[in-house]
Design a protein around this motif. Structure first.
Motif, PDB file in Angstrom:
ATOM      1  N   ARG A 100       0.833  -1.192   0.000  1.00 47.86           N
ATOM      2  CA  ARG A 100       0.000   0.000   0.000  1.00 47.86           C
ATOM      3  C   ARG A 100       0.879   1.257   0.000  1.00 47.86           C
ATOM      4  NH1 ARG A 100      -4.920  -1.250  -1.402  1.00 47.86           N
ATOM      5  NH2 ARG A 100      -5.981   0.242  -0.019  1.00 47.86           N
ATOM      6  N   VAL A 101       0.507   2.217  -0.822  1.00 48.61           N
ATOM      7  CA  VAL A 101       1.164   3.521  -0.853  1.00 48.61           C
ATOM      8  C   VAL A 101       0.093   4.586  -0.602  1.00 48.61           C
ATOM      9  CG1 VAL A 101       2.959   2.728  -2.445  1.00 48.61           C
ATOM     10  CG2 VAL A 101       0.871   3.791  -3.354  1.00 48.61           C
ATOM     11  N   ARG A 102       0.545   5.796  -0.340  1.00 49.97           N
ATOM     12  CA  ARG A 102      -0.399   6.865   0.004  1.00 49.97           C
ATOM     13  C   ARG A 102      -0.386   7.956  -1.057  1.00 49.97           C
ATOM     14  NH1 ARG A 102      -3.661   8.617   3.742  1.00 49.97           N
ATOM     15  NH2 ARG A 102      -3.878  10.837   4.239  1.00 49.97           N
ATOM     16  N   THR A 103      -1.567   8.400  -1.423  1.00 48.59           N
ATOM     17  CA  THR A 103      -1.724   9.579  -2.271  1.00 48.59           C
ATOM     18  C   THR A 103      -2.550  10.611  -1.509  1.00 48.59           C
ATOM     19  OG1 THR A 103      -1.505   8.508  -4.433  1.00 48.59           O
ATOM     20  CG2 THR A 103      -2.877  10.471  -4.327  1.00 48.59           C
ATOM     21  N   ASN A 104      -2.033  11.837  -1.481  1.00 49.94           N
ATOM     22  CA  ASN A 104      -2.685  12.920  -0.754  1.00 49.94           C
ATOM     23  C   ASN A 104      -2.453  14.199  -1.550  1.00 49.94           C
ATOM     24  OD1 ASN A 104      -3.771  14.660   1.115  1.00 49.94           O
ATOM     25  ND2 ASN A 104      -1.968  14.639   2.453  1.00 49.94           N
ATOM     26  N   GLU A 161       1.630  14.249  -1.593  1.00 50.44           N
ATOM     27  CA  GLU A 161       2.369  13.421  -2.537  1.00 50.44           C
ATOM     28  C   GLU A 161       1.429  12.595  -3.395  1.00 50.44           C
ATOM     29  OE1 GLU A 161       4.426  10.062  -0.560  1.00 50.44           O
ATOM     30  OE2 GLU A 161       3.261  10.626   1.217  1.00 50.44           O
ATOM     31  N   LEU A 162       1.987  12.075  -4.476  1.00 53.46           N
ATOM     32  CA  LEU A 162       1.293  11.122  -5.342  1.00 53.46           C
ATOM     33  C   LEU A 162       2.059   9.823  -5.262  1.00 53.46           C
ATOM     34  CD1 LEU A 162      -0.838  10.477  -7.513  1.00 53.46           C
ATOM     35  CD2 LEU A 162       0.728  11.408  -9.216  1.00 53.46           C
ATOM     36  N   GLY A 163       1.426   8.773  -4.714  1.00 55.71           N
ATOM     37  CA  GLY A 163       2.125   7.522  -4.466  1.00 55.71           C
ATOM     38  C   GLY A 163       2.489   6.782  -5.740  1.00 55.71           C
ATOM     39  N   TRP A 164       3.433   5.828  -5.609  1.00 61.04           N
ATOM     40  CA  TRP A 164       3.840   5.007  -6.740  1.00 61.04           C
ATOM     41  C   TRP A 164       2.622   4.381  -7.408  1.00 61.04           C
ATOM     42  CZ3 TRP A 164       8.365   5.483  -8.788  1.00 61.04           C
ATOM     43  CH2 TRP A 164       9.518   5.666  -8.027  1.00 61.04           C
ATOM     44  N   HIS A 165       2.621   4.365  -8.746  1.00 61.69           N
ATOM     45  CA  HIS A 165       1.511   3.744  -9.457  1.00 61.69           C
ATOM     46  C   HIS A 165       1.839   3.604 -10.940  1.00 61.69           C
ATOM     47  CE1 HIS A 165       0.851   8.016 -10.195  1.00 61.69           C
ATOM     48  NE2 HIS A 165       0.080   7.694 -11.236  1.00 61.69           N
ATOM     49  N   PHE A 166       1.081   2.753 -11.595  1.00 62.89           N
ATOM     50  CA  PHE A 166       1.003   2.690 -13.057  1.00 62.89           C
ATOM     51  C   PHE A 166      -0.306   3.341 -13.483  1.00 62.89           C
ATOM     52  CE2 PHE A 166       3.553  -1.158 -12.078  1.00 62.89           C
ATOM     53  CZ  PHE A 166       4.650  -0.931 -12.888  1.00 62.89           C
ATOM     54  N   ASP A 167      -0.269   4.137 -14.537  1.00 62.07           N
ATOM     55  CA  ASP A 167      -1.499   4.743 -15.047  1.00 62.07           C
ATOM     56  C   ASP A 167      -2.370   3.683 -15.707  1.00 62.07           C
ATOM     57  OD1 ASP A 167      -0.694   7.226 -14.230  1.00 62.07           O
ATOM     58  OD2 ASP A 167      -0.013   7.879 -16.218  1.00 62.07           O
ATOM     59  N   ARG A 168      -3.671   3.884 -15.614  1.00 60.15           N
ATOM     60  CA  ARG A 168      -4.602   3.005 -16.317  1.00 60.15           C
ATOM     61  C   ARG A 168      -4.653   3.350 -17.802  1.00 60.15           C
ATOM     62  NH1 ARG A 168      -8.027  -0.203 -13.418  1.00 60.15           N
ATOM     63  NH2 ARG A 168      -8.059   0.048 -11.159  1.00 60.15           N
ATOM     64  N   THR A 169      -4.414   4.596 -18.130  1.00 64.42           N
ATOM     65  CA  THR A 169      -4.392   5.025 -19.525  1.00 64.42           C
ATOM     66  C   THR A 169      -2.971   4.977 -20.065  1.00 64.42           C
ATOM     67  OG1 THR A 169      -4.203   7.324 -18.821  1.00 64.42           O
ATOM     68  CG2 THR A 169      -6.412   6.484 -19.244  1.00 64.42           C
ATOM     69  N   ASP A 170      -2.846   4.996 -21.395  1.00 60.31           N
ATOM     70  CA  ASP A 170      -1.542   4.831 -22.027  1.00 60.31           C
ATOM     71  C   ASP A 170      -0.680   6.074 -21.917  1.00 60.31           C
ATOM     72  OD1 ASP A 170       0.388   3.399 -23.665  1.00 60.31           O
ATOM     73  OD2 ASP A 170      -0.152   4.802 -25.259  1.00 60.31           O
ATOM     74  N   PHE A 171      -1.277   7.253 -21.839  1.00 60.75           N
ATOM     75  CA  PHE A 171      -0.472   8.475 -21.840  1.00 60.75           C
ATOM     76  C   PHE A 171      -1.127   9.544 -20.976  1.00 60.75           C
ATOM     77  CE2 PHE A 171      -3.272   8.453 -25.547  1.00 60.75           C
ATOM     78  CZ  PHE A 171      -3.961   9.642 -25.403  1.00 60.75           C
TER      79      PHE A 171
END
Length: 279
Positions: A100-104, A161-171
């Motif tokens: 789990r990572v945090r986005t705030n 912060e914006l936590g580690w993630h992969f985008d659902r969209t391509d760009f």
């Protein structure tokens, strides 16, 4: 110069450094050279920064405009995994899908960015849309039709912060309007996964604090960034100091008439109903 959308182009064209970035004449030799250079740079790392896309005087105006919308900021805080999926508790505890990572962060949605604003003029100018499509190699793109999600101002106050993630969209397309005093760094690992391989060991290593393949960039105000985040793990580190990090997110999509569900609007903006004042 190429044909312009006269309803917005005089304002938008005056904000962008068209001498350096001739996006209004993509059929001309300088426009074609720009697109080819951008395609090559984007292909190398999945990220393309175009510093000075905005004229210096425009940066000041757009930052003032964005700061003036502070009262319309919706705060969003959550914990999630890098895939934005529910955790799978059948997997080992150290698996990335259980981490789990945090986005705030805060955001100002499209329907609270006034008509006639400078930021809307840029987003709604057909020349910007055509340039983004050309660089991405897309035959055609459309502006997102959701009245909240189409154009956002992402707001990172101190510690957010914006936590580690992969985008659902391509760009993703962003425009830097203001940076915080320190921190607020965009970090990414290019092409960490692929369509055929999730590469869980490498993802786990980054989540554990590893730095192999890690890239960092602090997009100066006025920078337009194109980023392919579906396969590249990325985050924004916490910022420090009273000055907020302001980043506009310009949403362009491959299909027309794309909108958010009522659930997604509630999740990201705290409401389902559009504000009629500015929409």
């Amino acid at each position: 110069m190429g044909t312009q959308d006269v309803s917005v182009s005089p304002t938008a064209a005056s904000l962008i450094d068209l001498a350096t970035y001739p996006i209004d004449d993509l059929d001309g030799p300088e426009g074609q050279a720009l697109v080819e250079s951008c395609r090559l740079r984007l292909a190398r790392s999945g990220a393309l920064d175009l510093p000075g896309f905005l004229r210096p005087d425009a940066i000041t105006l757009l930052a003032e405009e964005a700061n003036g919308l502070e009262d319309h900021t919706h705060q969003y805080a959550t914990e999630h995994n890098v895939y934005f999926d529910p955790p799978d508790h059948t997997l080992p505890p150290d698996h990335p899908r259980r981490h789990r990572v945090r986005t705030n962060k805060g955001n100002v949605p499209y329907d609270l960015i006034p008509r006639g604003s400078l930021l809307r003029a840029i987003y709604e100018w057909d020349a910007v849309l055509a340039f983004v499509a050309a660089v991405l190699g897309e035959p055609r793109l459309y502006r997102h039709q959701d009245p909240m999600a189409a154009l956002n101002i992402n707001v990172h106050a101190e510690g957010q912060e914006l936590g580690w993630h992969f985008d659902r969209t391509d760009f993703a397309i962003t425009l830097s309007l203001q940076q915080c005093e320190a921190g607020g760094t965009f970090e990414f690992v290019p092409n960490l996964r692929s369509a055929d391989d999730e590469n869980y060991p490498a993802v786990a290593a980054i989540l554990a604090g590893g730095t192999e393949g890690l890239c960092r960039t602090d997009a100066a105000p006025g920078t337009l960034t194109l980023f392919r985040g579906h396969f590249s793990l990325h985050r924004v580190t916490p910022g420090t100091g009273p000055r907020k990090r302001l980043m506009a997110a310009l949403s362009y999509v491959r299909e027309p008439n794309v909108t958010f569900s009522a659930y997604a609007r509630q999740l990201f903006y705290g409401r389902e109903t559009v504000h009629a004042e500015f929409a």
